[in-house]
Design an enzyme around this catalytic site. Sequence first.
Site, PDB file in Angstrom:
ATOM      1  N   TRP A 144      -7.885  -6.363   5.770  1.00 16.11           N
ATOM      2  CA  TRP A 144      -6.517  -6.832   5.611  1.00 16.11           C
ATOM      3  C   TRP A 144      -6.282  -7.972   6.614  1.00 16.11           C
ATOM      4  O   TRP A 144      -6.802  -7.952   7.712  1.00 16.11           O
ATOM      5  CB  TRP A 144      -5.532  -5.706   5.896  1.00 16.11           C
ATOM      6  N   TYR A 177      -5.314   6.677  -8.983  1.00 14.02           N
ATOM      7  CA  TYR A 177      -6.524   5.917  -8.666  1.00 14.02           C
ATOM      8  C   TYR A 177      -7.724   6.471  -9.439  1.00 14.02           C
ATOM      9  O   TYR A 177      -8.608   5.721  -9.854  1.00 14.02           O
ATOM     10  CB  TYR A 177      -6.805   5.962  -7.164  1.00 14.02           C
ATOM     11  N   CYS A 235       0.828  -1.214   0.000  1.00 15.81           N
ATOM     12  CA  CYS A 235       0.000   0.000   0.000  1.00 15.81           C
ATOM     13  C   CYS A 235       0.860   1.260   0.000  1.00 15.81           C
ATOM     14  O   CYS A 235       1.705   1.422   0.884  1.00 15.81           O
ATOM     15  CB  CYS A 235      -0.909  -0.032   1.226  1.00 15.81           C
ATOM     16  N   THR A 282      -8.754   0.161   6.775  1.00 17.73           N
ATOM     17  CA  THR A 282      -7.620   0.660   6.010  1.00 17.73           C
ATOM     18  C   THR A 282      -6.300   0.521   6.752  1.00 17.73           C
ATOM     19  O   THR A 282      -6.245   0.487   7.975  1.00 17.73           O
ATOM     20  CB  THR A 282      -7.835   2.142   5.651  1.00 17.73           C
ATOM     21  N   VAL A 283      -5.239   0.438   5.962  1.00 19.70           N
ATOM     22  CA  VAL A 283      -3.877   0.578   6.462  1.00 19.70           C
ATOM     23  C   VAL A 283      -3.303   1.859   5.837  1.00 19.70           C
ATOM     24  O   VAL A 283      -3.705   2.229   4.731  1.00 19.70           O
ATOM     25  CB  VAL A 283      -2.998  -0.639   6.086  1.00 19.70           C
TER      26      VAL A 283
END
Length: 342
Positions: free
Chosen positions: A84, A182, A51, A118-119
Amino acid sequence: MSEAVSESGSYVEPGEFKRDTNYITTRITADGRDGYPVEPGRYRLIAARACPWANRTLIVRRLLGLEDVLSLGLCGPTHDKYSWTFDLDRDGVDPVLGIPRLREAYLARFPDYPRGITVPAIVDVPTGQVVTNDYAQITLDFSTEWSAYHRPGAPQLYPEHLREEIDAINAVVFREVNNGVYRCGFAGSQEAYDAAYDRLFTQLDALSARLAGQRYLVGDTITEADVRLFTTLVRFDPVYHGHFKCNRQKLSEMPVLWAYARDLYQTPGFGDTVDFGQIKTHYYVVHTDINPTRIVPKGPELTDWLTPHGRDALGGRPFGDGTPPPPPPLSERVPALRGPQL
């Protein structure tokens, strides 16, 4: 940062891609004003090498020497629509938090957490609860709130006299480059894609012009601004050029940005956090609505990252009055590229 996905695991929506930018804004500070004071050993940074947003935290943590005070948990390169996972660890469980999915730390604090898992995220180890996933603030706080625990010789990544300029360029880089790739990749219409493509390359051209005469984005040393641009550039040829259709040129065909990115990659703390294998696996396997076969391409050639860049002719001092970080701990090392001698 894992994008929020639908129940079907889809990333592409009709029209222009819109990123959810609402994060958990609780901060870990020196004075503990949000209830979470900086304390060595209390918190665990959860990241994924795949990521780009999490990669920032890995770089800044390395540069500032926070490894001994902030432990690191690494998720694998893929995830499903829920979370995740810690599939790199023994039995698929994080050895400190004792959980198989990052989602459990989110739900421990917010049982009805409505957004994407999220990370990067920082977890309070004693309670097992997520503290924050506000990736933009996390790295700034590493520089400012965690300063009592910086290593001797740590660089000034967010110096006070340059903060206004750093903030301004960070805002542009986020909007047009970090998120711009993105916006291309997840565009849901030809019109949205065409507009996103033009915006992205307009800004890359502007950054090339800026960096033609100066080694770093702001001032004559590495700053937070360089960290944020680097994590997009290092992924450009392996994934964004093909997978996200950002294909006017490869990074390796943009001379200034290519040399700038190689300069940073070869700087201790940058390239030694990058795992190209995990990066490619993540994008090509997870985004099944873009790549339904999940075939991961073998290319491009990556050892070119180790070729001379010539950027030192512009002057500048990577770490200012500081020093490079030592090699990463053995447990955190990534496979090294094998290329020509520098």
